[in-house]
Write a protein that holds these residues in place. Structure first.
Motif, short mmCIF file in Angstrom:
data_model
loop_
_atom_site.label_atom_id
_atom_site.label_comp_id
_atom_site.label_asym_id
_atom_site.label_seq_id
_atom_site.Cartn_x
_atom_site.Cartn_y
_atom_site.Cartn_z
N HIS A 1 11.64 23.43 -27.39
CA HIS A 1 10.76 22.98 -28.53
C HIS A 1 9.14 22.89 -28.22
O HIS A 1 8.35 23.27 -28.75
CB HIS A 1 11.29 21.54 -29.21
CG HIS A 1 10.59 20.86 -30.22
ND1 HIS A 1 10.44 21.24 -31.52
CD2 HIS A 1 9.57 19.94 -29.85
CE1 HIS A 1 9.61 20.36 -32.08
NE2 HIS A 1 9.22 19.70 -31.13
N TYR A 2 9.11 22.17 -26.93
CA TYR A 2 7.83 22.03 -26.43
C TYR A 2 7.31 23.22 -25.85
O TYR A 2 6.08 23.61 -25.80
CB TYR A 2 7.67 20.82 -25.42
CG TYR A 2 7.85 19.47 -26.44
CD1 TYR A 2 6.58 18.95 -26.99
CD2 TYR A 2 8.82 18.87 -26.10
CE1 TYR A 2 6.68 17.88 -27.82
CE2 TYR A 2 9.08 17.33 -26.93
CZ TYR A 2 8.12 17.31 -27.83
OH TYR A 2 8.08 16.22 -28.46
N LEU B 1 3.30 26.83 -25.10
CA LEU B 1 3.44 28.09 -24.48
C LEU B 1 2.93 29.10 -25.37
O LEU B 1 2.38 30.14 -25.18
CB LEU B 1 4.27 28.17 -23.33
CG LEU B 1 4.40 27.09 -22.39
CD1 LEU B 1 5.67 27.09 -21.35
CD2 LEU B 1 3.32 27.12 -21.46
N ALA B 2 4.07 29.19 -26.43
CA ALA B 2 4.04 30.38 -27.30
C ALA B 2 2.80 30.46 -28.06
O ALA B 2 2.17 31.49 -28.11
CB ALA B 2 5.09 30.02 -28.45
N PRO B 3 1.96 29.60 -28.37
CA PRO B 3 0.74 29.63 -28.85
C PRO B 3 -0.19 30.51 -27.91
O PRO B 3 -1.18 31.20 -28.31
CB PRO B 3 0.15 28.25 -29.52
CG PRO B 3 1.51 27.51 -29.51
CD PRO B 3 2.41 27.98 -28.60
N LEU C 1 -0.12 26.24 -38.28
CA LEU C 1 0.54 25.56 -39.09
C LEU C 1 1.88 26.31 -39.45
O LEU C 1 2.76 25.48 -39.26
CB LEU C 1 -0.20 25.20 -40.29
CG LEU C 1 -1.28 24.06 -40.29
CD1 LEU C 1 -2.04 23.98 -41.45
CD2 LEU C 1 -0.86 22.79 -39.71
N LEU C 2 1.89 27.45 -39.61
CA LEU C 2 3.05 28.29 -39.83
C LEU C 2 3.92 28.39 -38.59
O LEU C 2 5.11 28.10 -38.87
CB LEU C 2 2.96 29.57 -40.57
CG LEU C 2 2.20 29.68 -41.87
CD1 LEU C 2 1.66 31.19 -42.12
CD2 LEU C 2 3.48 29.40 -42.93
N THR D 1 8.58 26.55 -35.27
CA THR D 1 9.09 25.69 -34.17
C THR D 1 9.93 24.63 -34.70
O THR D 1 11.06 24.10 -33.99
CB THR D 1 8.00 25.31 -33.49
OG1 THR D 1 7.45 26.45 -32.83
CG2 THR D 1 8.26 24.49 -32.20
N ASP D 2 9.49 23.89 -35.56
CA ASP D 2 10.17 22.58 -35.92
C ASP D 2 11.69 23.06 -36.49
O ASP D 2 12.54 22.57 -36.55
CB ASP D 2 9.60 21.73 -36.98
CG ASP D 2 8.52 20.90 -36.27
OD1 ASP D 2 8.19 21.07 -34.96
OD2 ASP D 2 7.73 20.11 -36.90
N PHE D 3 11.71 24.35 -37.34
CA PHE D 3 12.58 24.78 -37.79
C PHE D 3 13.76 25.15 -36.87
O PHE D 3 15.00 24.94 -37.10
CB PHE D 3 12.29 25.81 -38.73
CG PHE D 3 13.57 26.51 -39.60
CD1 PHE D 3 14.33 25.74 -40.65
CD2 PHE D 3 14.24 27.77 -39.06
CE1 PHE D 3 15.53 26.62 -41.09
CE2 PHE D 3 15.40 28.22 -39.64
CZ PHE D 3 16.21 27.56 -40.68
#
Length: 114
Positions: free
Chosen positions: A12-13, A18-20, A97-98, A103-105
């Motif tokens: 999640h984190y 890191l992904a961004p 935002l998307l 990520t939350d999904f």
């Protein structure tokens, strides 16, 4: 903390921070640090959690529950992304935002299987 919770939290984190950085570097290499900061700033969308009671519930899926995580809001983020000027700050914000919603999904799905 059990192993599955550690794995879920790490994913999640990692996706939130890191992904961004990877997205910014891949698609905005000439200004990746700026793009990364914009993408990170979209985590302010989580302020809508302050409106919930309790504020944090580890078993609650944010997507579809919180105001700025609603399906209507996600639709607006997608429309803005599609119609904003390519490479603009507005497009970066909507992308952030998307990606935050994705990520939350993913976190919701991991919570259901781990």
């Amino acid at each position: 903390m059990e192993t599955s919770a550690i794995i879920q939290t790490s994913i999640h984190y990692g996706l939130h921070f890191l992904a961004p950085a990877g997205i910014a570097y891949l698609f905005y290499s000439n200004r990746w640090k700026f793009a990364w900061l914009i993408l990170l700033s979209t985590m302010l969308v989580d302020l809508d959690h302050l409106l919930a009671d309790p504020i944090f519930d580890p078993n609650r899926c944010s997507v579809g529950f919180h105001l700025l995580h609603s399906y209507a809001a996600i639709f607006v983020y997608a429309v803005v992304f599609l119609f904003a000027k390519r490479g603009s700050v507005l497009q970066l914000v909507s992308l952030g935002l998307l990606f935050h919603m994705l990520t939350d999904f993913i976190d919701c799905q991991l919570g259901a299987i781990l």
